[in-house]
Every structure is written in C-alpha cells, then in structure tokens.
Enzyme design. Sequence first.
Site, PDB file in Angstrom:
ATOM      1  N   LEU A   1      -1.186   4.225  -5.531  1.00  0.00           N
ATOM      2  CA  LEU A   1      -1.215   4.072  -4.061  1.00  0.00           C
ATOM      3  C   LEU A   1       0.016   4.657  -3.380  1.00  0.00           C
ATOM      4  O   LEU A   1       1.318   4.282  -4.173  1.00  0.00           O
ATOM      5  CB  LEU A   1      -1.513   2.644  -3.549  1.00  0.00           C
ATOM      6  CG  LEU A   1      -1.701   2.351  -2.178  1.00  0.00           C
ATOM      7  CD1 LEU A   1      -3.038   2.725  -1.612  1.00  0.00           C
ATOM      8  CD2 LEU A   1      -1.581   0.866  -1.979  1.00  0.00           C
TER       9      LEU A   1
ATOM     10  N   LYS B   1      -6.599   3.702  -0.085  1.00  0.00           N
ATOM     11  CA  LYS B   1      -6.643   2.150  -0.380  1.00  0.00           C
ATOM     12  C   LYS B   1      -8.014   1.657   0.125  1.00  0.00           C
ATOM     13  O   LYS B   1      -8.482   1.211   1.291  1.00  0.00           O
ATOM     14  CB  LYS B   1      -5.506   1.593   0.782  1.00  0.00           C
ATOM     15  CG  LYS B   1      -5.028   0.332   0.555  1.00  0.00           C
ATOM     16  CD  LYS B   1      -4.131  -0.154   1.241  1.00  0.00           C
ATOM     17  CE  LYS B   1      -3.576  -1.517   1.140  1.00  0.00           C
ATOM     18  NZ  LYS B   1      -3.117  -2.177  -0.190  1.00  0.00           N
TER      19      LYS B   1
ATOM     20  N   ARG C   1      -1.031   5.282   7.033  1.00  0.00           N
ATOM     21  CA  ARG C   1      -1.959   5.230   5.730  1.00  0.00           C
ATOM     22  C   ARG C   1      -3.384   4.960   5.796  1.00  0.00           C
ATOM     23  O   ARG C   1      -4.331   5.624   5.320  1.00  0.00           O
ATOM     24  CB  ARG C   1      -1.291   4.475   4.642  1.00  0.00           C
ATOM     25  CG  ARG C   1      -2.053   4.426   3.277  1.00  0.00           C
ATOM     26  CD  ARG C   1      -1.345   3.818   2.253  1.00  0.00           C
ATOM     27  NE  ARG C   1      -1.329   2.133   2.554  1.00  0.00           N
ATOM     28  CZ  ARG C   1      -0.476   1.348   1.837  1.00  0.00           C
ATOM     29  NH1 ARG C   1       0.050   1.750   1.069  1.00  0.00           N
ATOM     30  NH2 ARG C   1      -0.454  -0.055   2.197  1.00  0.00           N
TER      31      ARG C   1
ATOM     32  N   TYR D   1      -8.765  -0.650   3.794  1.00  0.00           N
ATOM     33  CA  TYR D   1      -8.166  -1.733   4.357  1.00  0.00           C
ATOM     34  C   TYR D   1      -6.492  -1.604   4.376  1.00  0.00           C
ATOM     35  O   TYR D   1      -6.146  -0.588   3.886  1.00  0.00           O
ATOM     36  CB  TYR D   1      -8.318  -2.973   3.483  1.00  0.00           C
ATOM     37  CG  TYR D   1      -7.907  -3.339   2.011  1.00  0.00           C
ATOM     38  CD1 TYR D   1      -8.159  -2.244   1.288  1.00  0.00           C
ATOM     39  CD2 TYR D   1      -6.661  -4.140   1.929  1.00  0.00           C
ATOM     40  CE1 TYR D   1      -7.561  -2.333  -0.071  1.00  0.00           C
ATOM     41  CE2 TYR D   1      -6.124  -4.236   0.745  1.00  0.00           C
ATOM     42  CZ  TYR D   1      -6.512  -3.241  -0.248  1.00  0.00           C
ATOM     43  OH  TYR D   1      -5.857  -3.318  -1.540  1.00  0.00           O
TER      44      TYR D   1
ATOM     45  N   GLU E   1       0.793   2.508 -12.151  1.00  0.00           N
ATOM     46  CA  GLU E   1       1.389   1.330 -10.991  1.00  0.00           C
ATOM     47  C   GLU E   1       0.829   0.207 -11.689  1.00  0.00           C
ATOM     48  O   GLU E   1       0.674   0.021 -12.906  1.00  0.00           O
ATOM     49  CB  GLU E   1       0.936   1.669  -9.788  1.00  0.00           C
ATOM     50  CG  GLU E   1      -0.824   1.554  -9.636  1.00  0.00           C
ATOM     51  CD  GLU E   1      -1.300   1.780  -8.045  1.00  0.00           C
ATOM     52  OE1 GLU E   1      -0.442   1.718  -7.087  1.00  0.00           O
ATOM     53  OE2 GLU E   1      -2.346   2.284  -7.833  1.00  0.00           O
TER      54      GLU E   1
END
Length: 289
Positions: free
Chosen positions: A210, A153, A55, A36, A186
Amino acid sequence: MPDKNNIVFLDGQFIAMSEAKISPMDRGFLFGDGIYEVVPSYDAKLVGFGPHIERMQNGLNAIGIKLDLGVDDWRDIAQTLIEKNGKGNLGLYFHVSRGADVKRFHAYPDNIQPTVFAYAFEIPAATKADKSTVKQYKVASTQDLRWKRCQIKSTSLLGNVMHFQQGQEAGVHETILYNEHNELTEASACNVFIVKDEVVITPPLDNQILPGITRNMLLDILRKYGTLQVEERVINMNEVNAADELWLTSSSKDIAPVVELDGQPVGNGSVGDIWQLAQSLYCANKYNY
Ligand code: PLP
C-alpha cells in the site's frame, strides 16, 4: 439518546450508529467491493488529509466506482464527525462500497449508487519522540500470501486479517511479510522500514504494498528536513534480520519501533537513536500535510 461517540455518516445523513443500516445485497458486504481510508485527527487537527483523499480517489478510479464527492466534501464530513463526537484523538474511517444490487452477481451494473459510510473512533495519543515511553513492538515474519493488487486500499482485507491474526496467535503485535523472492513487502496493516548504518531504507512503491501516507510523509520529511540518507529499494529478508533498527509506519501508529523479530532482538534489542530522530522530525512536520 445516542452516546457522544457514535454519530456516524451514512449516505448523506448524520445518524446514530445504532440507526445506521445497509442492505445485505450491498456489494461491500457480499464481495468486499469497496475502498476505505483511515485519517488520524488530534484535537481536531487532521494529518495528511489531502493525500488520504487522493489515495481514496485513486482506489475508486482503479475499481471503477464513480462518486461525486471531492476533497472539500470529505473535509466537511470529517469536521462534522469531529464536532459531533468530541475532539481528542480520533481515527476517521471513510468507506465507499459499490452499493446494493438486486442480485448477487459478480459483474456490477452501471447504474448502482455507491454506499458511503464514515465514522470516528478513538485512537491512542500521538506518538512522542521519547524512547522511554514509546510502545515497543514485537513482530513475526511470514510469506506474503495476499493478492497482487496491494496498492489498492480495498475493503477486501481477508488476506491481511489472516496474517494479522497469525501474529496475534503467536503473541506478537504485527506480522511482517516477504514475497516468493524473500524480499520484504510490508506488514499486515503497516509499511516497514529498516535502518542500517544510519541509512533509512524502505521497499519501493509497486503492486506489493500500500502507498502508505505515513510512509510517504516520512520519506518527504526526512529528505526535506533531515540529514540521514534515505533509500527506496528492494530489501532482502537477510537485510531485515541484520538491520540496526526496524520500524512500522501507519496513520494510527506514526513510526513504531520494533525491538524483536521472530524471537530475536532487532539490533541491540532496544529502541534506536535513528527512530528518535525520525519520530521527532515527523512530530514537528506532520501537520503540514
Ligand atoms: N499497509 C497496509 C496493508 C495498511 O493496511 C496500512 C494502513 O492501514 C498501511 C500500510 C499504512 O498506511 P497509512 O500510513 O496510510 O496508514
């Protein structure tokens, strides 16, 4: 009549959200088998559209989903959603799952047709580089217990959901994560930056994070237009705890200043000067990507 905010795209058609249906045998539903993206749009101006689609394509390649949609097709979908749902501040959500199979089986067949879904949702107004009005974030930290392919992702977000929920239940806005070596990775839905002695530092790209579009744009903007020193390197949590400033970045947040970590003030406990500088450079340049 559908209300103006719920025209969505599903498998080639623009329809009311209430009419959008997918099969319960869709592998996105059964396995979280999909990719997504979320792209911000302010008054119909998209931010980082090319990098977001690139991406997404990298993610689709990584998991072997073949899809015949290029950047211009995605741009058309985005523009139609914006036209149909009103301008304003929108997040455009794009979702490609592997598609519906006839059985639930881990291995996937070759001839499966991907399911493509997109919709627009309201997001907060773009962040202004103004210390007095910006939302001040409080975060907690915990060990990163997600998988080792965080560069993808994936729609399989349960690990992120559990970390985010942990933060919500502790009364903070986000949860920042560290690996088994006590190194920052992250946050559950953002990248993380620290500032120490006017140096802006963020963890390097690898399988633990990511490759955030906001992160990458901010690094590029700071290097091209700023005067601050910028580093991509491993950050120990001791450095995070001793940082002068701590920021979260994501498409819907821009650069979000964190003033409290695990109940302790970050730096002097207020929004920092370097945040102000970075956010104003980001505001001035973000539509160029
Ligand atoms: N890291 C994670 C786990 C995320 O889910 C997100 C955004 O959804 C980000 C980082 C920030 O990425 P971007 O700047 O592309 O929105």
